[in-house]
Each structure stands twice: as C-alpha cells, then as structure tokens.
Design a protein around this motif. Structure first.
Motif, mmCIF file in Angstrom:
data_model
loop_
_atom_site.group_PDB
_atom_site.id
_atom_site.type_symbol
_atom_site.label_atom_id
_atom_site.label_comp_id
_atom_site.label_asym_id
_atom_site.label_seq_id
_atom_site.Cartn_x
_atom_site.Cartn_y
_atom_site.Cartn_z
ATOM 1 N N GLY A 1 0.826 -1.208 0.000
ATOM 2 C CA GLY A 1 0.000 0.000 0.000
ATOM 3 C C GLY A 1 0.859 1.257 0.000
ATOM 4 N N THR B 1 3.892 1.471 -1.035
ATOM 5 C CA THR B 1 4.590 1.544 -2.310
ATOM 6 C C THR B 1 3.700 2.178 -3.372
ATOM 7 N N TYR B 2 2.423 1.823 -3.365
ATOM 8 C CA TYR B 2 1.519 2.448 -4.338
ATOM 9 C C TYR B 2 1.503 3.967 -4.144
ATOM 10 N N LEU B 3 1.365 4.386 -2.879
ATOM 11 C CA LEU B 3 1.267 5.818 -2.603
ATOM 12 C C LEU B 3 2.528 6.562 -3.037
ATOM 13 N N TYR C 1 3.595 4.745 -7.503
ATOM 14 C CA TYR C 1 2.688 4.797 -8.649
ATOM 15 C C TYR C 1 1.731 5.973 -8.580
ATOM 16 N N ARG D 1 -4.441 8.189 1.466
ATOM 17 C CA ARG D 1 -3.587 8.840 2.451
ATOM 18 C C ARG D 1 -4.429 9.396 3.604
ATOM 19 N N VAL E 1 1.903 1.307 6.230
ATOM 20 C CA VAL E 1 1.654 2.131 5.040
ATOM 21 C C VAL E 1 2.304 3.499 5.207
ATOM 22 N N ARG E 2 2.052 4.122 6.348
ATOM 23 C CA ARG E 2 2.563 5.485 6.568
ATOM 24 C C ARG E 2 4.089 5.524 6.524
ATOM 25 N N LEU F 1 9.621 8.030 -0.099
ATOM 26 C CA LEU F 1 9.704 9.391 -0.624
ATOM 27 C C LEU F 1 11.071 10.012 -0.359
ATOM 28 N N ILE G 1 11.544 -0.727 -8.427
ATOM 29 C CA ILE G 1 11.025 -0.616 -7.061
ATOM 30 C C ILE G 1 11.625 -1.688 -6.168
ATOM 31 N N TRP H 1 13.178 -0.107 -2.791
ATOM 32 C CA TRP H 1 12.947 -0.864 -1.553
ATOM 33 C C TRP H 1 14.251 -1.063 -0.806
ATOM 34 N N ARG I 1 2.032 -3.732 -10.140
ATOM 35 C CA ARG I 1 1.287 -2.483 -9.946
ATOM 36 C C ARG I 1 -0.105 -2.760 -9.395
ATOM 37 N N THR J 1 0.009 -3.555 -5.666
ATOM 38 C CA THR J 1 0.145 -2.388 -4.797
ATOM 39 C C THR J 1 -1.176 -1.606 -4.755
ATOM 40 N N ALA K 1 -3.588 -3.300 -2.451
ATOM 41 C CA ALA K 1 -3.253 -3.077 -1.045
ATOM 42 C C ALA K 1 -3.703 -1.692 -0.611
ATOM 43 N N ALA K 2 -3.472 -0.700 -1.492
ATOM 44 C CA ALA K 2 -3.896 0.658 -1.157
ATOM 45 C C ALA K 2 -5.414 0.710 -1.044
#
Lengths: 294, 336
Positions: free
Chosen positions: A89, A91-93, A96, A107, A154-155, A162, A183, A188, B36, B39, B42-43
């Motif tokens: 999660g 990683t998506y934020l 991507y 978020r 996630v946070r 970032l 990634i 990572w 992708r 992820t 998961a989000a």
C-alpha cells in the motif's frame, strides 16, 4: 518610562520561562513516577515461574506463560499478515499514485485509521469474524491486530520511499529496468532500514493493545491445543487458532480487576514485561532508523 | 550481447534475439502490470477496511437505531432489564474527560516543547527528547493499571478532600467538586488521560517548532526580543496550525482511549454535576459490558454508541489532518 517597559518585559520573560521549566519538570515527574511504580510493583512477583506456569485462578499461584505465548503468537501472525499489505500500500502511494486521486483518499483515510479508537476495530472484527462464527477465536484477535498494523506500515513505508532520491529511480530506468524491478531492487533496498523501523514500531504498537482483543480473542485461563495425527504413533499438537487465546494485556486487565492480591502482583509483573518489550522495540527501531544509509 | 555473432548466422541469430527479446519484454510488462495491480489492491484495502468499519458498525447498530432513533443521543436511561438505552451519559463522559484532559495537557505539553527547543541545555536535549518520544509509545493499559492502583487511592485520600474543602462555599465550583471522595471518577480519568497524551503533544509540538526557519527567530532576537516574545510572537504564530493539528490528534486519541479510562472512570451510567463522581465513557462502556451483554438491543446499543464515537473521532482527526497538511504545504515540505 522606557526602563519600566524594559523591566516589565524582562519580568514577563522570566515568569513564562519559569512556567515552561515547571511544566517540563511536572510532566517528566509524572512519567518518572509511573515508571518507578511499574518497576517496584512489577518486580515483586517476577520470577522464573512467571514464564513457565499458566495463569492461575483466583486464590492460587501461577505464572503468565500462556498469556505471553498467546501475545507472541497473535502479534507475530498479525505482523506476517499486515506487513506485506502495508508495504504494498505504501509503495503504491509513493511510487505509482504519487499524485493520483485514489492516493489522496487513501492517504487521508490511512491517517484516520492510524489514530482511530482501537476498540472500534475490535467491534468491526467482532462483527465480521466472531458473530458469524458464533465464537471467539485467536484468528479474530490476529485479524484485529493486523488491521492496526496496516496503517502504521503504510505510513512509514510511504515516508521512507519518498526519501529515496529520484535520480536513483531515473538511473535504473535509463538502463531499461522495468518499473517493478526498479522498485524491488532499487527503492525498496534503499529504504530498507526505514521500512524495518516502521514494522518494529507496528509491533511495539500491537504488543500493548488490549481493547481490540477484549471481544475477539477473548482470553483463556489455560491453553487450547489442536492435534494433528501423522500416521499411527506420531501426532503433533499445535496452538488452536479457532479457540479463545490468552494475551498479556487482557490478563493484566482481568487480574487488576479481580479481588486477589496475588493476581494484582501478577498484573503488575505483566505490565512490567510489556513496557520492557515495547521500550526495547522502540529503541531498536531508533537504532535502525539512525543507520539509514541515505 | 548480440555483437559477437558471425556474419553467416546473422539471419538466424537475429530472429532468435528478436523472439527472446519479445518474450522478455512481454514477461516484464506482465510482471510490471501484476506488481502495480498488487500495490493498488493493497492501497484499496485501506479504503475497504475503513468502509467496512462504517458498514459493519451501522449494520450491528441497526436494531438500536430503529428502536431509539436520535433520542438515543439525549436520553439517560441505561436499563438492560427493560431494554431501554440512551447514550447521553456516555457521550457526556467522553466529551468531558477529553476536554478536561486537553485543558491540562495542552499548556503543559507546549511548555515542555518550549523547554526542549529553547531552554534545555544542549547535553540534555537529546536524552529528554528521546525519553518523551519513548513514553508516547507506552501502551495505555499501563497508565490504566497505574491510575487504578496508585493514583486513585492517593487522589481519594489526599487531593479530593482538599478540593472539596477549598471549593466548599464558592457557588458553581462547589457543585463541580462536591460529594464524597471516591478516588475513581470523571476527574481522575481526565487526569490520567492528560498524563497519557502529554508526551504525544510535546513530541508533535517540538517537531512543529523545528519547522520554524531559524532566520525568523534570529531576526527577532536581533531586534532585542526576549525569549518569551520570540516564542509567543514568532514561533507560535508561525506554527499555529501545526500545534492545533497536533493537539487535535491528541484529542482524537483521548476521545477513543479505552483501557486507561476504563480502570478509573467508575462505570456509572448517570450524569452528576460533580466532576469527582463516577461516570463512564463510550469506549469504557463497550469494554466493560460488551462481552456480557445479552438481549435483543443491548449489543446493538453498545455498537450504536461505538458508531457515534467513530463519527466524533472522525471529525476531530479529519480536522487535525487538514491543519497539519496546510502547515506541510506552507513550510515547503513538498514530500507529502
């Protein structure tokens, strides 16, 4: 006249600065007091028996072994379930959807879940996992704890990713590396220490959580085992995850509320063990964070 | 990779290279897409959990919502035998304990932050700062057990009789601090809460103070401002939204705090003018009664109360986030 103003400003400065020192002393004194009574009260019942004997009924003596084991098992499983989801999660934020609409919502909601009352997470899991199955179970406790793990991971994962400079990603992409490889093998890896910190903080957070376990894993004075028979003579017994399971925070809650002095002492010892574990985890997490090689 | 092919085999090797490149490319594209998607799922799960909490709480509370409607919010009966429930004392207890805790913890927390950023000797800065952060992570049950065994008895024997006697003849305060000293009650719960959120507020406030550009402070000192004037006129105005945001995050925690409160609040479902009297909060009522609740409407009523708690904390936490975000944007922290 100017002199009067000058004196007034100096006096006011002294007054407020003294107040702020007093605030610091006041706050730190309370916290020191709590730690002091935790150690002095907790050490009374601390012995090897605490780790080897089961939780006693009122009036008898015993230890906390099943509660410690229950806490370890449920926390470990919750971390195993929650960490990959949290890392993906985050990683998506960060990778991507840095500016996508979904990310803004995720978020926002993630930060709300991060400080949402944990007892409501207990109610949520009760509704989806306990009420339909007509029974409290260790799995329900694991589920509740992993719901708490996810937002924490996630946070931190997002924040740590970032911090990875974009030039690293661009360099890898210029070599023709596919995005998912960039990634996994570059960002990572660069953020690894930070992500581990996040996971450790999540473990510290759930090891003291009581409210979400009250009506999911419930509690268990003893220990429930399932047995798996292999062939005729060999059988393996393992902890039953579909039965209620004891946990350290829940035992503290129950024992502190009882009328037995011996149980009170055990509750203090349990509190000391939890605090020690949480403080150790947070310190290890800090050491990891300071080793971040960025 | 392909450079050393002999001329004779040119045709053949080019086709091989082309097909294997196509295959690799296809594999990479597929793997990329799969990664992708994972992820993204998961989000999305984070949103799903949030929605799931609202939906399941609503479904669980539905019988009580149907039976009591909005009256639930303003009624004070709590009778499992006749199945009449009203959450007003719970909501009152939740709001009053949190408000009192904030009144104590916010000034003290900001005081600690000022001490840490401006006054603390350099050698002590790091150890005290780290200690404050570590204490913010201590689980709430620890505060609960300490409040129950150590603080409440002390409060009962020493502080409460004193409070009752000094406020004895002052009109309003007399009622607020009236009655026998129980030790446990709304006021005790509020004090334990304030001790619990104190490290949190100090840690956030200190971080927010650190975002103030040193040049602003230096300029003010250069004009001859005192330390207090720099804090009050420069640092606090500059970081106001962050401090308020941090305080609201702490308020969100206080509102939903369960274990620290359950031990010391007294679990009495009635409202008393006196702050020293036992009361209850939404989370304490759920923690105490849920596993023993029987009947058609008891559990739904507790879940209804939980839904109200969710709504209140959602508003507070959302406001906190908006405040902290606006600070982020202004200080140029483009990282979020």
């Amino acid at each position: 006249m100017n002199r009067a103003l000058y004196t007034r400003r100096r006096v006011r400065n002294t007054i407020f600065l003294t107040l702020s020192v007093a605030a610091a002393v006041f706050g730190i004194a309370w916290l020191a007091l709590i730690l002091y009574s935790l150690v002095t009260q907790g050490i009374q019942a601390l012995s090897l028996n605490v780790f080897t004997e089961m939780t006693p009924a009122q009036g008898s003596s015993g230890g906390l072994s099943n509660a410690i084991a229950g806490s370890l098992i449920m926390s470990t499983l919750a971390v195993i379930i929650g960490t990959p989801i949290g890392i993906f999660g985050g990683t998506y934020l960060a990778e991507y959807g840095r500016h996508s609409g979904l990310s803004v919502i995720v978020r926002f909601i993630n930060d709300i879940l991060l400080s949402a009352p944990s007892i409501l997470i207990g109610l949520f899991v009760y509704q989806i996992a306990v009420a339909p199955m007509h029974g409290f179970s260790a799995w329900a406790g694991v589920l509740a704890l992993s719901v708490i793990v996810i937002p924490v991971v996630v946070r931190t994962t997002e924040n740590m990713l970032l911090l990875v400079p974009n030039t690293l990603r661009e360099a890898a992409a210029a070599l023709g590396t596919p995005r998912s490889h960039v990634i996994r093998t570059v960002t990572w890896r660069a953020a690894r220490a930070g992500i581990v910190t996040g996971v450790l903080l999540a473990v510290a957070r759930i090891s003291g959580e009581t409210a979400p376990l009250l009506f999911t894993a419930l509690g268990n004075l003893g220990w429930s085992n399932d047995t798996l028979s292999i062939g005729k003579n060999l059988s393996i017994s393992y902890p039953a995850m579909d039965a209620p399971m004891a946990s350290l925070p829940k035992v503290i809650f129950d024992f502190a509320g009882s009328a037995d002095d011996g149980l009170h002492k055990l509750a203090w010892t349990g509190a000391l063990i939890i605090t020690f574990a949480v403080l150790t985890l947070s310190i290890v997490a800090r050491v990891f964070e300071s080793q971040r090689e960025l | 990779m392909y450079g050393c092919n002999p001329m004779v085999n040119m045709d053949l090797s080019e086709t091989v290279a082309a097909t294997s490149r196509d295959a690799t490319l296809r594999r990479f594209t597929l793997g990329d897409r799969r990664f992708r998607l994972m992820t993204q799922l998961a989000a999305f799960l984070v949103v799903a959990i949030f929605a799931g909490i609202i939906v399941t709480l609503y479904i669980g509370a539905a019988p009580a919502i149907k039976a009591f409607g909005w009256d639930f919010l303003v009624t004070s009966t709590w009778n499992p035998v006749t199945e009449k429930f009203g959450a007003f004392p719970l909501i009152y207890g939740t709001l009053v304990t949190s408000a009192l805790a904030m009144i104590v913890a916010v000034p003290v927390g900001i005081g600690i932050a000022i001490f840490l950023t401006e006054l603390c000797p350099r050698q002590l800065k790091r150890p005290i700062g780290i200690a404050v952060e570590l204490l913010a992570g201590i689980p709430s049950i620890i505060y609960g057990i300490w409040g129950f065994f150590i603080f409440a008895p002390f409060f009962q024997s020493t502080v409460e009789p004193w409070l009752i006697s000094i406020f004895a003849n002052i009109p309003v305060l007399e009622d607020m601090f009236a009655g026998p000293p129980y030790g446990i009650g709304i006021f005790t719960a509020a004090l334990i809460l304030s001790i619990m959120i104190l490290p949190f507020i100090s840690a956030v406030t200190r971080d927010v103070f650190a975002t103030v550009p040193p040049i602003l402070k230096e300029a003010a000192y250069g004009l001859g401002c005192t330390t207090w004037e720099v804090m009050w006129r420069i640092v606090l105005p500059y970081s106001r939204s962050g401090v308020v945001g941090g305080a609201m995050l702490a308020l969100g925690r206080a509102l939903g705090e369960t274990m620290a409160v359950t031990f010391v609040v007294g679990n009495a479902h009635h409202i008393n003018m006196s702050l020293l009297a036992p009361g209850t909060t939404i989370s304490a009522a759920i923690a105490n009664e849920f596993s023993e609740a029987l009947g058609e409407l008891y559990i739904p009523s507790l879940i209804y109360a939980g839904l109200i708690l969710f709504f209140i904390t959602f508003l507070v936490l959302a406001a906190a986030q908006l405040m902290l975000r606006s600070l982020d944007r202004r200080s140029g922290g483009g990282s979020k």
